[in-house]
Design a protein around this motif. Structure first.
Motif, short mmCIF file in Angstrom:
data_model
loop_
_atom_site.label_atom_id
_atom_site.label_comp_id
_atom_site.label_asym_id
_atom_site.label_seq_id
_atom_site.Cartn_x
_atom_site.Cartn_y
_atom_site.Cartn_z
N LYS A 1 0.81 -1.22 0.00
CA LYS A 1 0.00 0.00 0.00
C LYS A 1 0.84 1.26 0.00
CE LYS A 1 -3.78 2.27 2.51
NZ LYS A 1 -4.71 2.17 3.67
N GLN A 2 1.94 1.27 0.78
CA GLN A 2 2.72 2.50 0.90
C GLN A 2 3.47 2.85 -0.39
OE1 GLN A 2 3.33 -0.37 2.46
NE2 GLN A 2 5.49 -0.63 3.05
N TYR A 3 3.62 1.86 -1.30
CA TYR A 3 4.32 2.11 -2.56
C TYR A 3 3.38 2.02 -3.76
CZ TYR A 3 8.32 1.20 0.47
OH TYR A 3 9.22 1.23 1.50
N LYS B 1 -1.79 9.48 -3.88
CA LYS B 1 -1.14 9.27 -2.58
C LYS B 1 -0.18 10.42 -2.30
CE LYS B 1 0.03 5.08 -0.98
NZ LYS B 1 -1.03 4.79 -1.94
N THR C 1 4.64 10.94 1.51
CA THR C 1 5.07 10.93 2.91
C THR C 1 5.58 9.55 3.33
OG1 THR C 1 2.80 10.48 3.59
CG2 THR C 1 3.49 12.78 3.57
N GLN C 2 6.04 8.75 2.35
CA GLN C 2 6.43 7.38 2.64
C GLN C 2 7.89 7.24 3.06
OE1 GLN C 2 5.05 8.40 -0.21
NE2 GLN C 2 3.19 7.26 -0.57
N CYS D 1 10.90 11.66 3.23
CA CYS D 1 9.64 12.39 3.02
C CYS D 1 9.82 13.89 3.15
CB CYS D 1 8.56 11.87 3.96
SG CYS D 1 8.95 12.00 5.71
#
Length: 280
Positions: free
Chosen positions: A185-187, A193, A196-197, A238
C-alpha cells in the motif's frame, strides 16, 4: 557553459556540463527542484540524461550475445557505472532556436560502448519536451538502456498518481528484487497518494503513459507523459524537496535478468518525456 531560454511563460537554464537542465520554471514557479549552475554534482536537482546505461547493473558486467561486457569503473561510484557517463561530460550545442535547444555528445568508452547522444529541450506554453537519443557508433550491437532523471519539486503536501502493473522492490546496493505484481500500500500509486512514505527507490512496470504530480496547496499539477514502459520513483526521505520520476527504456539491472533488444551499429534508441503544467 550556461544557456537560458525563455518562451511564452516558460524559463529553463541548461548547463552543457552534464547536459543538465538546472532550472525549469512556469509562471515563475519552480517545476524542477533547482540546481545551482556552478555545481558539478547533478544528483540533487534539475534534470540530467542517463546514457548509455540507466541506473545500476549488478557486478558492473553482463553477457551480450555470448560476449562478456564489462562496464567501466568510474570515480563517482565505487561499484557501478551509475547512470552512465553522459551526466558527467561536457556536451556541445548542436542547435539553438527561440523555443528549443539541442546538445550533442560523442563518448567512446571501449570497443563495445561508443555512442553519439542527442539531447533536446523544446519549450511551449506551460510545457517542456525532453528527448534523448543514443546512436550506436560501435561495430558491435549494444543493449542500450537510456533514461531521463528529473528532480521534480515536491513537499509533504504533494500527491502522486500513475497506473502500474507491478514493481521491482529495492534491495541491497540499490539493486532490484524479483518482480512483484502485488505492490504494498505505501508504494502503490494506482490511487492518489501523498509523498510521505520516506525512502523510495523502486522501478515500476507502468500501464499508462502519464503520471501526475499534484500540488493542491500551490494550485497546479504536473502531467508527465513518457514513451516508456518503466518508471523509477526515487525519494530519499519524506522531507526531501523533490521526487524523481524517471522514465527509462528498461528496468534497473535488466541486462542481468531479461533479454534487452540490442541496438545495431548506426541505429539509435530514443526516450521522450513531455512535462505539462496545469491549474487545479
Amino acid at each position: 557553459m550556461l544557456k537560458q531560454l525563455h518562451f511564452s511563460n516558460v524559463h529553463i537554464e541548461i548547463n552543457t556540463l552534464g547536459g543538465q537542465a538546472c532550472v525549469f520554471e512556469v509562471d515563475n514557479k519552480s517545476i524542477f527542484h533547482p540546481l545551482k549552475s556552478h555545481l558539478v554534482d547533478a544528483s540533487i536537482g534539475g534534470l540530467f540524461p542517463m546514457v548509455p546505461i540507466a541506473n545500476r547493473v549488478e557486478g558492473n558486467r553482463f553477457i551480450n550475445e555470448g560476449r562478456l561486457i564489462e562496464l567501466p569503473n568510474v570515480d563517482w561510484d565505487k561499484e557501478f557505472f551509475l547512470h552512465g557517463d553522459g551526466w558527467k561530460k561536457e556536451w556541445q550545442i548542436y542547435y539553438e532556436k527561440q523555443d528549443e535547444i539541442a546538445l550533442i555528445l560523442e563518448s567512446h568508452i571501449n570497443d563495445d560502448i561508443h555512442y553519439l547522444a542527442t539531447l533536446s529541450f523544446k519549450l511551449a506554453k506551460s510545457q517542456l519536451i525532453v528527448t534523448l537519443k543514443a546512436k550506436n557508433l560501435s561495430s558491435h550491437p549494444f543493449p542500450f538502456n537510456i533514461g531521463l532523471h528529473p528532480f521534480f519539486y515536491s513537499s509533504e503536501k504533494s500527491y502522486l498518481i500513475f497506473s502500474h502493473q507491478g514493481y521491482w522492490p529495492e534491495t541491497e546496493k540499490h539493486l532490484p528484487k524479483p518482480y512483484q505484481v502485488q505492490v504494498p500500500k505505501q508504494y502503490n500509486f494506482q490511487t492518489i497518494k501523498t509523498l510521505t512514505q520516506g525512502w523510495i527507490n523502486h522501478c515500476y512496470k507502468v500501464s499508462s503513459p502519464v503520471a501526475e504530480l499534484i500540488h493542491h496547496d500551490m494550485g497546479y499539477k504536473v502531467e508527465i507523459e513518457y514513451n516508456s514502459d518503466y518508471l523509477t520513483i526515487y525519494q530519499p526521505e519524506c522531507s526531501a524537496p523533490y521526487v524523481c520520476i524517471e522514465p527509462q527504456c528498461f528496468p534497473i539491472n535488466a541486462h542481468n535478468f531479461m533479454e534487452i533488444p540490442t541496438i545495431s551499429p548506426e541505429d539509435e534508441q530514443q526516450i521522450t518525456m513531455t512535462i505539462q503544467v496545469k491549474d487545479v
